[in-house]
Design a protein around this motif. Structure first.
Motif, PDB file in Angstrom:
ATOM      1  N   LEU A 273       0.639  -1.241   0.247  1.00 34.95           N
ATOM      2  CA  LEU A 273       0.373   0.084   0.038  1.00 34.95           C
ATOM      3  C   LEU A 273       1.127   1.197   0.336  1.00 34.95           C
ATOM      4  O   LEU A 273       0.820   2.018  -1.031  1.00 34.95           O
ATOM      5  N   ARG A 274       2.328   1.181   0.783  1.00 35.50           N
ATOM      6  CA  ARG A 274       3.048   2.662   0.603  1.00 35.50           C
ATOM      7  C   ARG A 274       3.635   2.384  -0.864  1.00 35.50           C
ATOM      8  O   ARG A 274       3.430   3.763  -1.273  1.00 35.50           O
ATOM      9  N   ARG A 275       3.811   1.562  -1.850  1.00 33.75           N
ATOM     10  CA  ARG A 275       4.511   1.234  -2.434  1.00 33.75           C
ATOM     11  C   ARG A 275       2.985   1.813  -3.459  1.00 33.75           C
ATOM     12  O   ARG A 275       3.235   3.107  -4.169  1.00 33.75           O
ATOM     13  N   LYS A 276       2.129   1.680  -3.563  1.00 36.24           N
ATOM     14  CA  LYS A 276       1.051   2.023  -4.442  1.00 36.24           C
ATOM     15  C   LYS A 276       0.861   4.311  -3.700  1.00 36.24           C
ATOM     16  O   LYS A 276       0.456   4.483  -4.871  1.00 36.24           O
ATOM     17  N   VAL A 277       1.013   4.409  -2.838  1.00 35.53           N
ATOM     18  CA  VAL A 277       0.554   5.648  -2.271  1.00 35.53           C
ATOM     19  C   VAL A 277       1.600   6.362  -3.153  1.00 35.53           C
ATOM     20  O   VAL A 277       1.509   7.000  -3.631  1.00 35.53           O
TER      21      VAL A 277
ATOM     22  N   SER B 215       3.126   6.118  -6.024  1.00 37.76           N
ATOM     23  CA  SER B 215       3.253   6.510  -7.215  1.00 37.76           C
ATOM     24  C   SER B 215       1.854   7.475  -7.284  1.00 37.76           C
ATOM     25  O   SER B 215       2.087   7.764  -7.867  1.00 37.76           O
ATOM     26  N   LEU B 216       0.913   7.339  -6.421  1.00 36.37           N
ATOM     27  CA  LEU B 216      -0.243   8.143  -7.276  1.00 36.37           C
ATOM     28  C   LEU B 216       0.169   9.810  -6.974  1.00 36.37           C
ATOM     29  O   LEU B 216      -0.368  10.793  -7.515  1.00 36.37           O
ATOM     30  N   LYS B 217       0.945   9.497  -5.536  1.00 36.64           N
ATOM     31  CA  LYS B 217       1.747  11.453  -5.311  1.00 36.64           C
ATOM     32  C   LYS B 217       2.346  11.546  -6.455  1.00 36.64           C
ATOM     33  O   LYS B 217       2.111  12.733  -6.753  1.00 36.64           O
ATOM     34  N   LYS B 218       3.876  10.204  -7.037  1.00 36.14           N
ATOM     35  CA  LYS B 218       4.413  10.589  -7.714  1.00 36.14           C
ATOM     36  C   LYS B 218       3.629  11.525  -9.334  1.00 36.14           C
ATOM     37  O   LYS B 218       4.398  12.348  -9.539  1.00 36.14           O
ATOM     38  N   ASP B 219       2.806  11.032  -9.343  1.00 34.63           N
ATOM     39  CA  ASP B 219       1.486  10.659 -10.728  1.00 34.63           C
ATOM     40  C   ASP B 219       0.997  12.219 -10.778  1.00 34.63           C
ATOM     41  O   ASP B 219       0.169  12.916 -11.090  1.00 34.63           O
ATOM     42  N   CYS B 220       0.824  12.626  -9.692  1.00 38.36           N
ATOM     43  CA  CYS B 220      -0.481  14.018  -9.046  1.00 38.36           C
ATOM     44  C   CYS B 220       0.740  15.179  -9.138  1.00 38.36           C
ATOM     45  O   CYS B 220       1.774  15.470  -8.815  1.00 38.36           O
ATOM     46  N   PRO B 221       0.522  16.475 -10.064  1.00 37.11           N
ATOM     47  CA  PRO B 221       1.205  17.117  -9.944  1.00 37.11           C
ATOM     48  C   PRO B 221       1.377  18.477  -8.854  1.00 37.11           C
ATOM     49  O   PRO B 221       0.266  18.429  -8.108  1.00 37.11           O
ATOM     50  N   ALA B 222       2.469  18.787  -8.799  1.00 39.07           N
ATOM     51  CA  ALA B 222       2.985  19.901  -7.914  1.00 39.07           C
ATOM     52  C   ALA B 222       1.675  20.321  -6.935  1.00 39.07           C
ATOM     53  O   ALA B 222       1.006  20.860  -6.008  1.00 39.07           O
ATOM     54  N   GLU B 223       1.266  21.076  -8.529  1.00 43.80           N
ATOM     55  CA  GLU B 223       0.599  22.481  -8.258  1.00 43.80           C
ATOM     56  C   GLU B 223      -1.255  21.726  -7.922  1.00 43.80           C
ATOM     57  O   GLU B 223      -1.927  22.743  -7.350  1.00 43.80           O
TER      58      GLU B 223
ATOM     59  N   GLU C 162       0.447   7.421   5.533  1.00 44.13           N
ATOM     60  CA  GLU C 162       0.233   7.493   3.905  1.00 44.13           C
ATOM     61  C   GLU C 162      -0.615   6.755   4.076  1.00 44.13           C
ATOM     62  O   GLU C 162      -1.102   7.463   2.391  1.00 44.13           O
ATOM     63  N   ALA C 163      -1.586   6.498   4.232  1.00 46.20           N
ATOM     64  CA  ALA C 163      -3.354   5.976   4.077  1.00 46.20           C
ATOM     65  C   ALA C 163      -3.400   6.151   5.112  1.00 46.20           C
ATOM     66  O   ALA C 163      -3.179   5.251   6.577  1.00 46.20           O
ATOM     67  N   PHE C 164      -4.591   6.077   5.210  1.00 46.20           N
ATOM     68  CA  PHE C 164      -6.063   6.262   6.190  1.00 46.20           C
ATOM     69  C   PHE C 164      -7.426   5.324   5.767  1.00 46.20           C
ATOM     70  O   PHE C 164      -7.271   4.850   4.448  1.00 46.20           O
ATOM     71  N   ASP C 165      -8.386   5.153   6.110  1.00 46.47           N
ATOM     72  CA  ASP C 165      -8.952   4.138   6.267  1.00 46.47           C
ATOM     73  C   ASP C 165     -10.487   4.761   7.023  1.00 46.47           C
ATOM     74  O   ASP C 165     -10.353   5.469   7.459  1.00 46.47           O
ATOM     75  N   ARG C 166     -12.206   4.773   6.066  1.00 47.65           N
ATOM     76  CA  ARG C 166     -12.675   5.165   6.552  1.00 47.65           C
ATOM     77  C   ARG C 166     -13.418   4.379   7.954  1.00 47.65           C
ATOM     78  O   ARG C 166     -13.969   4.737   8.743  1.00 47.65           O
ATOM     79  N   ARG C 167     -12.431   3.805   8.070  1.00 44.19           N
ATOM     80  CA  ARG C 167     -12.913   3.476   9.633  1.00 44.19           C
ATOM     81  C   ARG C 167     -11.992   4.005  10.654  1.00 44.19           C
ATOM     82  O   ARG C 167     -11.808   3.656  11.899  1.00 44.19           O
ATOM     83  N   LEU C 168     -10.934   5.282  10.231  1.00 46.68           N
ATOM     84  CA  LEU C 168      -9.842   5.805  11.122  1.00 46.68           C
ATOM     85  C   LEU C 168      -8.525   4.913  11.353  1.00 46.68           C
ATOM     86  O   LEU C 168      -7.989   5.954  12.557  1.00 46.68           O
ATOM     87  N   ASN C 169      -8.292   4.211  10.882  1.00 46.52           N
ATOM     88  CA  ASN C 169      -7.182   3.396  10.965  1.00 46.52           C
ATOM     89  C   ASN C 169      -6.040   4.575  10.312  1.00 46.52           C
ATOM     90  O   ASN C 169      -6.133   4.925   8.901  1.00 46.52           O
ATOM     91  N   ARG C 170      -4.693   4.631  10.562  1.00 47.01           N
ATOM     92  CA  ARG C 170      -4.235   5.214   9.660  1.00 47.01           C
ATOM     93  C   ARG C 170      -2.539   4.237   9.280  1.00 47.01           C
ATOM     94  O   ARG C 170      -2.113   3.617  10.245  1.00 47.01           O
TER      95      ARG C 170
ATOM     96  N   PHE D 140      -6.918  10.474  -2.984  1.00 48.24           N
ATOM     97  CA  PHE D 140      -6.122   9.286  -3.114  1.00 48.24           C
ATOM     98  C   PHE D 140      -5.405   8.374  -2.295  1.00 48.24           C
ATOM     99  O   PHE D 140      -5.165   7.239  -2.318  1.00 48.24           O
ATOM    100  N   GLN D 141      -5.295   9.425  -0.931  1.00 50.93           N
ATOM    101  CA  GLN D 141      -4.790   8.344   0.349  1.00 50.93           C
ATOM    102  C   GLN D 141      -5.640   7.469   1.319  1.00 50.93           C
ATOM    103  O   GLN D 141      -5.357   6.908   2.433  1.00 50.93           O
ATOM    104  N   LEU D 142      -7.258   7.582   0.982  1.00 52.26           N
ATOM    105  CA  LEU D 142      -7.904   7.231   2.063  1.00 52.26           C
ATOM    106  C   LEU D 142      -9.082   6.346   1.267  1.00 52.26           C
ATOM    107  O   LEU D 142      -9.135   6.049  -0.329  1.00 52.26           O
ATOM    108  N   PHE D 143      -8.778   4.924   1.720  1.00 52.97           N
ATOM    109  CA  PHE D 143      -9.291   3.575   1.451  1.00 52.97           C
ATOM    110  C   PHE D 143     -10.479   3.110   2.166  1.00 52.97           C
ATOM    111  O   PHE D 143     -10.894   3.833   3.565  1.00 52.97           O
ATOM    112  N   ASP D 144     -10.775   2.064   2.263  1.00 52.84           N
ATOM    113  CA  ASP D 144     -11.824   1.387   2.739  1.00 52.84           C
ATOM    114  C   ASP D 144     -11.066   1.039   3.833  1.00 52.84           C
ATOM    115  O   ASP D 144     -12.284   0.665   4.567  1.00 52.84           O
TER     116      ASP D 144
END
Length: 187
Positions: free
Chosen positions: A10-14, A16-24, A124-132, A158-162
């Motif tokens: 999951l850290r790798r996935k996040v 990658s998502l950060k890298k793909d998102c423009p800084a602006e 790095e990621a959170f979920d809807r059950r309030l876990n970090r 994009f860092q929020l998961f079920d």
């Protein structure tokens, strides 16, 4: 699949998502998150707040700190051994480069957990059950295990998961804020 492996995936996935998102776009998301933080009663009612100085790719906090540090007392973390200690924030010019290249306040006037009304933490990621899910070093987990006040996790949508993989050391948030929503524990 074991928890450690699932966390690394999951850290790798996040990452990658950060890298793909423009800084602006990340900067605009950070501004939207600041607005939601300011709307939260947890923030409005807090006078003494643990926060952090963001690394690239994290929700940026400098604008929030600069806007509010004259009205609220902020404490930022400094890594000391295996623990985080929190020292007063006295403006951007009072910071030094600390462990892992993170900007930290000078070791002056350490806050105790009893001095703090609210902790605002990255993840790095959170979920809807309030876990970090953190970076894996356990610094915040050790702090939060002893902290008995509200904890606000902030992240990009994009860092929020079920669900995120957790283990016995991971601590729940009281509230999670993204640029799109606020998720709160029911009291």
């Amino acid at each position: 699949m074991n928890s450690g492996y699932a966390k690394q995936q999951l850290r790798r996935k996040v990452a990658s998502l950060k890298k793909d998102c423009p800084a602006e776009l990340l900067a605009a998301f950070s501004d939207a998150i600041h607005a939601r933080i300011e709307q939260s009663p947890l923030f409005r009612d807090a006078a003494h707040i643990v926060c952090y100085h963001a690394l690239p790719g994290e929700v940026q906090t400098v604008a929030l700190l600069e806007k509010w540090y004259g009205q609220k007392r902020f404490f930022l973390p400094a890594v000391e051994g295996e623990r985080l200690k929190f020292y007063p924030y006295h403006g951007e010019n009072s910071l030094i480069t600390g462990a892992f290249g993170i900007m930290e306040p000078r070791a002056d006037g350490e806050a105790s957990a009893g001095d703090i009304d609210l902790a605002i933490v990255p993840g790095e990621a959170f979920d809807r059950r309030l876990n970090r899910l953190g970076k894996g070093r356990g610094f915040y987990d050790r702090f939060l295990a002893e902290f008995r006040k509200p904890v606000m996790g902030i992240c990009f949508q994009f860092q929020l998961f079920d669900a995120v993989p957790i283990d016995g050391r991971d601590c729940k948030m009281t509230q999670i804020i993204t640029e799109r929503e606020i998720i709160s524990a029911s009291f």
